[in-house]
Design a protein around this motif. Sequence first.
Motif, PDB file in Angstrom:
ATOM      1  N   TYR A 276       5.826   3.514 -15.451  1.00  0.00           N
ATOM      2  CA  TYR A 276       5.655   3.297 -14.015  1.00  0.00           C
ATOM      3  C   TYR A 276       6.999   3.075 -13.327  1.00  0.00           C
ATOM      4  CZ  TYR A 276       6.204  -1.681 -15.124  1.00  0.00           C
ATOM      5  OH  TYR A 276       6.688  -2.882 -15.570  1.00  0.00           O
TER       6      TYR A 276
ATOM      7  N   ARG B 164       3.878   0.958  -6.565  1.00  0.00           N
ATOM      8  CA  ARG B 164       3.841   1.291  -8.000  1.00  0.00           C
ATOM      9  C   ARG B 164       3.289   2.698  -8.184  1.00  0.00           C
ATOM     10  NH1 ARG B 164       2.971  -1.965 -12.944  1.00  0.00           N
ATOM     11  NH2 ARG B 164       1.836  -0.745 -14.478  1.00  0.00           N
ATOM     12  N   ILE B 165       4.044   3.534  -8.880  1.00  0.00           N
ATOM     13  CA  ILE B 165       3.581   4.857  -9.270  1.00  0.00           C
ATOM     14  C   ILE B 165       3.571   4.903 -10.793  1.00  0.00           C
ATOM     15  CG2 ILE B 165       4.079   7.331  -9.250  1.00  0.00           C
ATOM     16  CD1 ILE B 165       5.318   7.016  -6.526  1.00  0.00           C
TER      17      ILE B 165
ATOM     18  N   ILE C 175       7.323   9.515   0.742  1.00  0.00           N
ATOM     19  CA  ILE C 175       6.219   8.783   0.121  1.00  0.00           C
ATOM     20  C   ILE C 175       6.780   7.467  -0.417  1.00  0.00           C
ATOM     21  CG2 ILE C 175       4.484   8.764  -1.709  1.00  0.00           C
ATOM     22  CD1 ILE C 175       4.526  11.816  -1.637  1.00  0.00           C
ATOM     23  N   SER C 176       6.116   6.383  -0.125  1.00  0.00           N
ATOM     24  CA  SER C 176       6.513   5.082  -0.681  1.00  0.00           C
ATOM     25  C   SER C 176       5.281   4.405  -1.265  1.00  0.00           C
ATOM     26  CB  SER C 176       7.157   4.194   0.391  1.00  0.00           C
ATOM     27  OG  SER C 176       6.246   3.927   1.435  1.00  0.00           O
ATOM     28  N   SER C 177       5.486   3.670  -2.334  1.00  0.00           N
ATOM     29  CA  SER C 177       4.375   3.011  -3.001  1.00  0.00           C
ATOM     30  C   SER C 177       4.895   1.830  -3.799  1.00  0.00           C
ATOM     31  CB  SER C 177       3.655   3.993  -3.938  1.00  0.00           C
ATOM     32  OG  SER C 177       2.640   3.329  -4.679  1.00  0.00           O
TER      33      SER C 177
ATOM     34  N   SER D 294       0.837  -1.187   0.000  1.00  0.00           N
ATOM     35  CA  SER D 294       0.000   0.000   0.000  1.00  0.00           C
ATOM     36  C   SER D 294       0.878   1.245   0.000  1.00  0.00           C
ATOM     37  CB  SER D 294      -0.921   0.004   1.216  1.00  0.00           C
ATOM     38  OG  SER D 294      -0.161   0.011   2.410  1.00  0.00           O
ATOM     39  N   THR D 295       0.307   2.369  -0.412  1.00  0.00           N
ATOM     40  CA  THR D 295       1.036   3.629  -0.477  1.00  0.00           C
ATOM     41  C   THR D 295       1.091   4.277   0.907  1.00  0.00           C
ATOM     42  OG1 THR D 295       0.358   3.966  -2.766  1.00  0.00           O
ATOM     43  CG2 THR D 295       1.087   5.907  -1.531  1.00  0.00           C
ATOM     44  N   TYR D 296       2.279   4.791   1.248  1.00  0.00           N
ATOM     45  CA  TYR D 296       2.481   5.430   2.557  1.00  0.00           C
ATOM     46  C   TYR D 296       3.030   6.829   2.328  1.00  0.00           C
ATOM     47  CZ  TYR D 296       4.936   6.665   6.871  1.00  0.00           C
ATOM     48  OH  TYR D 296       5.401   7.329   7.981  1.00  0.00           O
ATOM     49  N   ALA D 297       2.526   7.818   3.066  1.00  0.00           N
ATOM     50  CA  ALA D 297       2.997   9.193   2.955  1.00  0.00           C
ATOM     51  C   ALA D 297       3.140   9.794   4.345  1.00  0.00           C
ATOM     52  CB  ALA D 297       2.025  10.016   2.112  1.00  0.00           C
TER      53      ALA D 297
ATOM     54  N   ASN E 191       8.052  -0.173  -6.695  1.00  0.00           N
ATOM     55  CA  ASN E 191       8.579  -0.009  -5.330  1.00  0.00           C
ATOM     56  C   ASN E 191       9.251   1.359  -5.175  1.00  0.00           C
ATOM     57  OD1 ASN E 191       7.670  -2.536  -4.508  1.00  0.00           O
ATOM     58  ND2 ASN E 191       9.577  -3.564  -5.129  1.00  0.00           N
TER      59      ASN E 191
ATOM     60  N   ARG F 242      10.108   5.213  -3.945  1.00  0.00           N
ATOM     61  CA  ARG F 242      10.310   5.988  -2.719  1.00  0.00           C
ATOM     62  C   ARG F 242      10.661   7.418  -3.126  1.00  0.00           C
ATOM     63  NH1 ARG F 242      11.839   5.406   2.833  1.00  0.00           N
ATOM     64  NH2 ARG F 242      13.069   7.208   3.531  1.00  0.00           N
TER      65      ARG F 242
END
Length: 393
Positions: free
Chosen positions: A29, A22-23, A18-20, A1-4, A32, A34
Amino acid sequence: STYADINADANGLLSGKISSPRIAFNGNYLKNARIDFDNYDCLNAGISGESLYLGGIVMSSPALTAYVQNNGFNIQLHYDTLEGIGGYGELYVDGELSRDKTGQLVVKANPLDSYVSIDNNVWEFNESEIIVAGKDIKIDNFVVSSGFQRLMIDGGLSVNKTDTLDIYVDDLALSLLDEFLQDKVRFSGLATGHGYLISPVDDHLGFMVRMGCEDVMVDDNPIGNISLAGTWEDETRKIRAFLGTYVNDKATLSFSSTWGVDDKVLDAHLFMDQFEIGFIQPLTAGTFSRLDGSLSGNIAVKGSGNKLEMSSTATRLNKIHVAPAFTGVDYLIDGPFSVNNDGLQLNSLSVSAEPGRLRTSRASGALTVSTRITSPCPWMISRSSLLRLPGEQ
């Protein structure tokens, strides 16, 4: 999940992470991902990830850092490998942002000493300057080199101003092409040449290119030396092109054409003298397990639109060996042919195959080949039924 996690204090200082997994952006894209940023001393940002998919290129372990202070900026990019190409890279650029007298944004970038590795060769980027102002671009001595290989771009390109952009290539190894192809075809040879674009693009565009390639081979099939040239002069509104191949100083293929930009009139001529076609086989490996032999003759195409006139003289297939991959049967095709607006005529052509597989009959203007089994070669039917391979008769 995305974390901010974003923090701001009363003094206006900002920081965040911010980590995700997939962006994505416009079909590209970062896996992983950061992102770290702050504005403590200046505006800083760092972006990294496991892999970056960008325009069909996959970059592993990309790490981008950037900062902006006042009107200046600095960008650094590191990656470990490019999928299918290999190598690694370190790219550095700094520059500044400003506006001209009309208020138009001007970006001045200075590529610094950087490098990328491709096919075990390290390519170095010399320091240079690139200025982009609206739709105009100015490049001052942009050079990428690896040993004796060199690519240089110098000059400018403008929408409404007079300028010239020069491109120079010195001893560029054609094997480099394989690094960007999904299916390797083993190019070899060296390319050297010069080309330029003349501005203004809107109403006075012109170009010229002259390129020579020495000892060209495709999958160990020799093509020889290649000469390529092209021009577009805005005054005459005609594009001229030339392509020639030479083996032991003998011309085996010569193609020249003139095309009117306004009247759309084409005048093209193709000359072949035992021009070997074996180099095509690696490009058609899924269709043909064997394809070799040569072509001779002259073909001309003249006219415009649907009024093109095609003609040929002394055209001939010289012992063309062709084997469809799905049968493995080796056919030998030899004899004259001609082309015109009605299509392809195979005149008194000789076709033979492995003993017991095929027998040949000859006819003027068409060829009928009978087999003792169902034809394994439906691919030989092209335009109309000029060449038919039916079953038992």
